[in-house]
Design an enzyme around this catalytic site. Structure first.
Site, PDB file in Angstrom:
ATOM      1  N   TRP A 319       0.831  -1.207   0.000  1.00  0.00           N
ATOM      2  CA  TRP A 319       0.000   0.000   0.000  1.00  0.00           C
ATOM      3  C   TRP A 319       0.865   1.256   0.000  1.00  0.00           C
ATOM      4  O   TRP A 319       0.517   2.262  -0.615  1.00  0.00           O
ATOM      5  CB  TRP A 319      -0.907  -0.004   1.233  1.00  0.00           C
ATOM      6  N   HIS A 320       2.020   1.192   0.673  1.00  0.00           N
ATOM      7  CA  HIS A 320       2.890   2.366   0.746  1.00  0.00           C
ATOM      8  C   HIS A 320       3.555   2.690  -0.586  1.00  0.00           C
ATOM      9  O   HIS A 320       3.931   3.845  -0.814  1.00  0.00           O
ATOM     10  CB  HIS A 320       3.963   2.159   1.823  1.00  0.00           C
ATOM     11  N   GLY A 321       3.708   1.733  -1.444  1.00  0.00           N
ATOM     12  CA  GLY A 321       4.339   2.037  -2.723  1.00  0.00           C
ATOM     13  C   GLY A 321       4.471   0.806  -3.594  1.00  0.00           C
ATOM     14  O   GLY A 321       4.583  -0.325  -3.103  1.00  0.00           O
TER      15      GLY A 321
END
Length: 460
Positions: A319-321
């Protein structure tokens, strides 16, 4: 438009507040701030606005259709649509790159617009539709729903606000008796966040960039440079994101609205489990309630619990990248949480200081992988942290950066939390108000002399 910009503080914010407090009716008040929020969002790129508006309208219609036919598939379709949009704009090129690599080819990146904050407002809508499907939410008016999604203090990088935490507040009269206190405490909290961002995070950013930049360029780093760069980034990401969260909560309070806290002194945690209860708290509870618990949580034994927590954190990393470094970072934390749970089941306890040192050391090691652009760069940083190979130091800090580093360490470990200081401990004393006003003025001068730095979490 950045929170740490004169355009927002001296331009959009006064206009939005004027309409909010002077509007004759609730719908006018709400639509005024929705329009201000869309202007805030369009300042980045006008092309982002149709995605935000279109997805918000579709989700509202899906909710109405679900209310008319609760046994139907409307909520499921809405959830799939939201996640599909997120998968396409954020992960399509990442998936195509990896498929091409496996097949021995090369993928030419598609020109896909990645709307700012899409991960946050998609998760916000997903949580609403899941709650609606569970019977834990109701349908709202169009103005309520649009303001819930688009309210500019939390639009781009959270906190991840749930419908039942904020929408009921829209019915409150902003000119109620506590208006003056809300304005005062809101501006104090906003100023604290601004100091965190401008005076600490942005001041330390060049130190972290210098160390990680050298690693990315393939240069050998001295151990002192690697440790300095890692510590600088550890403080930068915390004060950058917690500063944003403070500003978001402060801005909302200025409008008379209370948003959930997102940080609670995470670098004081003495276990990795405690760290995640204190860091990005609204994301942690989202992952717990909408992923970890539906997977089975801790209800099916220790092994299944470990698998569930690792899966949850792998997806949190993704989700962060859209990069394998983020996935591995999430996997590291998932494995650490599983080990933490196993340790707790033994009944053994570490001395608090030892637990704190081990936890902070692990978190800092994770930030190396989080910050590095690729695995080779991270490997060079880890080698330098271990003292290999021997090299001369090249990263230099000036006096301002040194003061920011020391102040950041003390504030993160020993100081009171921002919300505790602004919302609980602060007393209505004119001298305090004057001091906060002077600090805000100085921050505005500092902002005017710099090119504003974007917030780290904007890229997610």
């Amino acid at each position: 438009m950045l929170f740490n910009s004169q355009a927002l503080i001296l331009g959009l914010l006064p206009l939005a507040l004027a309409g909010w407090y002077l509007a004759p009716t609730r719908p006018v008040r709400q639509w005024w701030v929705v329009l201000a929020s869309l202007a805030f969002y369009a300042f980045w790129d006008l092309r982002f606005v149709p995605v935000l508006v279109g997805l918000t309208l579709v989700n509202w219609l899906v909710a109405r259709a679900h209310a008319a036919s609760p046994r139907g598939w409307w909520a499921d379709a809405g959830i799939v649509l939201n996640l599909g949009v997120l998968a396409w704009v954020k992960y399509a090129n990442f998936i195509a790159d990896n498929v091409a690599w496996v097949l021995g080819g090369r993928h030419e990146a598609w020109n896909i617009i990645l709307p700012l904050g899409v991960s946050f407002y998609v998760f916000q809508k997903v949580s609403y539709l899941v709650d609606l499907k569970r019977g834990q939410a109701k349908t709202y008016s169009l103005s309520d729903f649009f303001l819930f999604v688009c309210f500019f203090p939390q639009l781009v990088a959270g906190p991840l606000v749930r419908h039942n935490e904020v929408i009921w507040q829209f019915a409150l009269d902003p000119r109620r008796p506590e208006m003056a206190e809300n304005l005062a405490r809101g501006f104090v909290l906003f100023t604290i966040g601004l100091v965190k961002k401008v005076a600490i995070a942005d001041t330390l950013a060049p130190v972290a960039d210098a160390a990680f930049g050298r690693a990315a360029a393939g240069e050998a780093l001295a151990a002192s440079d690697a440790w300095l760069g890692t510590l600088a980034y550890t403080l930068q990401i915390y004060f950058d994101f917690s500063g944003y969260s403070d500003m978001a909560l402060g801005l909302a309070l200025i409008f008379g609205l209370r948003l959930p806290a997102n940080f609670d002194a995470p670098y004081r945690a003495a276990s990795i489990r405690e760290f995640w209860r204190r860091w990005h708290m609204t994301l942690s509870r989202f992952l717990r309630d909408y992923l970890y618990v539906p997977l089975g949580g801790n209800r099916a034994g220790a092994v299944r619990q470990a698998i569930n927590v690792v899966i949850t954190m792998l997806l949190a990393g993704l989700w962060h990248g859209a990069a394998w470094t983020f996935v591995v970072w999430g996997g590291m934390h998932g494995a650490a949480l599983a080990v933490n749970a196993a340790w707790n089941r033994t009944g053994l306890r570490l001395p608090w200081v030892l637990g704190w040192v081990l936890t902070l050391g692990f978190v800092m090691a994770g930030w190396v992988l989080f910050r590095a652009p690729d695995f080779p760069s991270a490997a060079r940083m880890f080698e330098a942290l271990a003292g290999l190979p021997l090299a001369r130091g090249a990263v230099v800090m000036d006096t301002t950066q040194t003061v920011a580093l020391v102040a950041g360490c003390l504030a993160a470990v020993l100081g009171p939390t921002s919300q505790g200081a602004a919302l609980e401990r602060l007393r209505p004393v004119p001298l305090v108000g004057a001091a906060v006003g002077v600090v805000l003025f100085l921050m505005l001068l500092l902002i005017g002399g710099r090119i504003p730095n974007e917030f780290i979490y904007f890229q997610f």
